[in-house]
Design a protein around this motif. Sequence first.
Motif, PDB file in Angstrom:
ATOM      1  N   LEU A 150       0.795  -1.223   0.000  1.00 47.01           N
ATOM      2  CA  LEU A 150       0.000   0.000   0.000  1.00 47.01           C
ATOM      3  C   LEU A 150       0.835   1.285   0.000  1.00 47.01           C
ATOM      4  O   LEU A 150       0.493   2.237  -0.722  1.00 47.01           O
ATOM      5  CB  LEU A 150      -0.961  -0.011   1.187  1.00 47.01           C
ATOM      6  CG  LEU A 150      -2.065   1.035   1.191  1.00 47.01           C
ATOM      7  CD1 LEU A 150      -2.914   0.958  -0.075  1.00 47.01           C
ATOM      8  CD2 LEU A 150      -2.948   0.862   2.422  1.00 47.01           C
ATOM      9  N   PRO A 151       1.926   1.388   0.790  1.00 47.03           N
ATOM     10  CA  PRO A 151       2.699   2.639   0.755  1.00 47.03           C
ATOM     11  C   PRO A 151       3.190   2.998  -0.641  1.00 47.03           C
ATOM     12  O   PRO A 151       3.154   4.169  -1.034  1.00 47.03           O
ATOM     13  CB  PRO A 151       3.872   2.340   1.701  1.00 47.03           C
ATOM     14  CG  PRO A 151       3.338   1.311   2.635  1.00 47.03           C
ATOM     15  CD  PRO A 151       2.443   0.452   1.806  1.00 47.03           C
ATOM     16  N   GLY A 152       3.635   2.003  -1.405  1.00 48.48           N
ATOM     17  CA  GLY A 152       4.078   2.273  -2.762  1.00 48.48           C
ATOM     18  C   GLY A 152       2.955   2.770  -3.651  1.00 48.48           C
ATOM     19  O   GLY A 152       3.141   3.653  -4.491  1.00 48.48           O
ATOM     20  N   MET A 153       1.759   2.200  -3.431  1.00 49.41           N
ATOM     21  CA  MET A 153       0.607   2.647  -4.211  1.00 49.41           C
ATOM     22  C   MET A 153       0.261   4.093  -3.891  1.00 49.41           C
ATOM     23  O   MET A 153       0.010   4.921  -4.776  1.00 49.41           O
ATOM     24  CB  MET A 153      -0.585   1.733  -3.946  1.00 49.41           C
ATOM     25  CG  MET A 153      -1.856   2.158  -4.652  1.00 49.41           C
ATOM     26  SD  MET A 153      -3.241   1.037  -4.338  1.00 49.41           S
ATOM     27  CE  MET A 153      -2.720  -0.408  -5.288  1.00 49.41           C
ATOM     28  N   LEU A 154       0.251   4.449  -2.610  1.00 50.36           N
ATOM     29  CA  LEU A 154      -0.095   5.805  -2.214  1.00 50.36           C
ATOM     30  C   LEU A 154       0.974   6.806  -2.633  1.00 50.36           C
ATOM     31  O   LEU A 154       0.667   7.975  -2.922  1.00 50.36           O
ATOM     32  CB  LEU A 154      -0.307   5.872  -0.703  1.00 50.36           C
ATOM     33  CG  LEU A 154      -1.605   5.260  -0.188  1.00 50.36           C
ATOM     34  CD1 LEU A 154      -1.623   5.228   1.331  1.00 50.36           C
ATOM     35  CD2 LEU A 154      -2.810   6.026  -0.708  1.00 50.36           C
TER      36      LEU A 154
END
Length: 490
Positions: A150-154
């Motif tokens: 998720l952090p990479g997506m955000l």
Amino acid sequence: MKQTVVLYPGGGAGHLGPMAQLAKVFLQHGYDVTMVVIEPPFTSTDFNASYMERVAASNPNVTFHVLPPIPAPDFASSDKHPFLLMIPMMVQYNEKLESFLRSIVPRERLHSLVIDMFCTHAIDVAARLAVPVYTFFSSGAGTLAVLTQLPGMLAGRQTGLKELGDAPLEFLGVPPMPASHLIRELLGHPEDDEVCKAMMGIFERNTDTHGVLVNTFESMERRAVKALGDPRCVPGRTLPPVYCVGPLVGGGSSNGAATESGTGSGRHECLAWLDAQPDRSVVFLCWGSKGSLPAAQLKEIAAGLENSGQRFVWVVRTPAACADDGDMKKYLEQRPEPDLDALMPEGFLDRTKGRGLVLKSWAPQVDILHHPAVGAFVTHCGWNSTLESVRAGVPMLCWPLAAEQRMNKVFLTEEMGVAVEMAGYMTGLIEADEVEAKVRLVIESEEGRDLRARAVKLRKEAEEALDDGGSSQAAFVQFLDDVKNLVIDC
């Protein structure tokens, strides 16, 4: 010299209970175990001093050490999200945790520090002491895979995910995940949402330890486990080893976590009632140790159950005084026993007497699920309840409420095929017709028989994973070997 493993659980029955089960695995492998706990900073329905005392009493071979208390924030009156109050409070406990770890001498006695998924601040303590530190992730591998990516997506977005609604997000290792089904606090963007930033920071650090013990078994979440070892999961970074050591759940009324209602002695009256019912004929409805539903929803459930003609055991809790508006304060309430006469439709209890049983606030969930009369489980999809149902081989009707439960619903229905969803949970009201239809489906239909067959198959796989030579046993032995061979830079 016998080595000591120190376990550091986070707050809540959903975290302390599984950690107690992990303690038993260490004991079986010849280690001493000390569980370091903090005094609960608030009174809640599921986690308080008496609950901790019961868990300690049911695990006499585990040493429990309570850290000296610090001044706690006022959760009830603060306008801040409780998570933003909890994090700095837990960080303040680092000094007391370090003092306790230093008291274990000689240092070679200290095998490792295993921290809860919400105790990542303790990684700094382990680093100062050059102690092997591992995360115990009490949810599933699918959730871990999503949170890891998720952090990479955000980072590639200017805004959060809330605006995407039900649009599917693609993550390695799991089915397409509706954006709306992520943990509510993670739908914002870390740059402009304080709660999202804090929670994301906690989850990112879960994989900063020497490895992650996950409460699952490999065959249940094979794709997610494989994704966690895929370089594409977190580009430019190698994740630590993941060890699937579950399912770690209580064994029934002899387990402390299952006796939170009181004395923990004797056989609950509902089990005698179940003895008189045909095999696989009863629907069990329970929404976990915190879950409660609005009064209007209770009436819809009652109508649906009555119209279905099916047998049922239903655990009812007093509705929260405040709405579920995402501030979690309803979880901090100490609620009275429910007034069933006021909450149920007029005459419902009399009309369903004999084929239905309504219980107040609590029931021995593990014992009920393992009873041969139970044929389906209406559940909030909390991971502990999910694993308990898997161990019992009971198909599920998914009614998620909070946290990662909506993600679990996707895994259970689309990946594992052991559950169906109760349509309407996203709108806040599931109507009587849906309750009736889905209860009938699981108990009466061919589709229900197929669900049950897959649930029984998964139960057998869970048993095999925990047997000698099984995948979870092998993973735990591999973990112990890796700790032994670990070289830590001081």
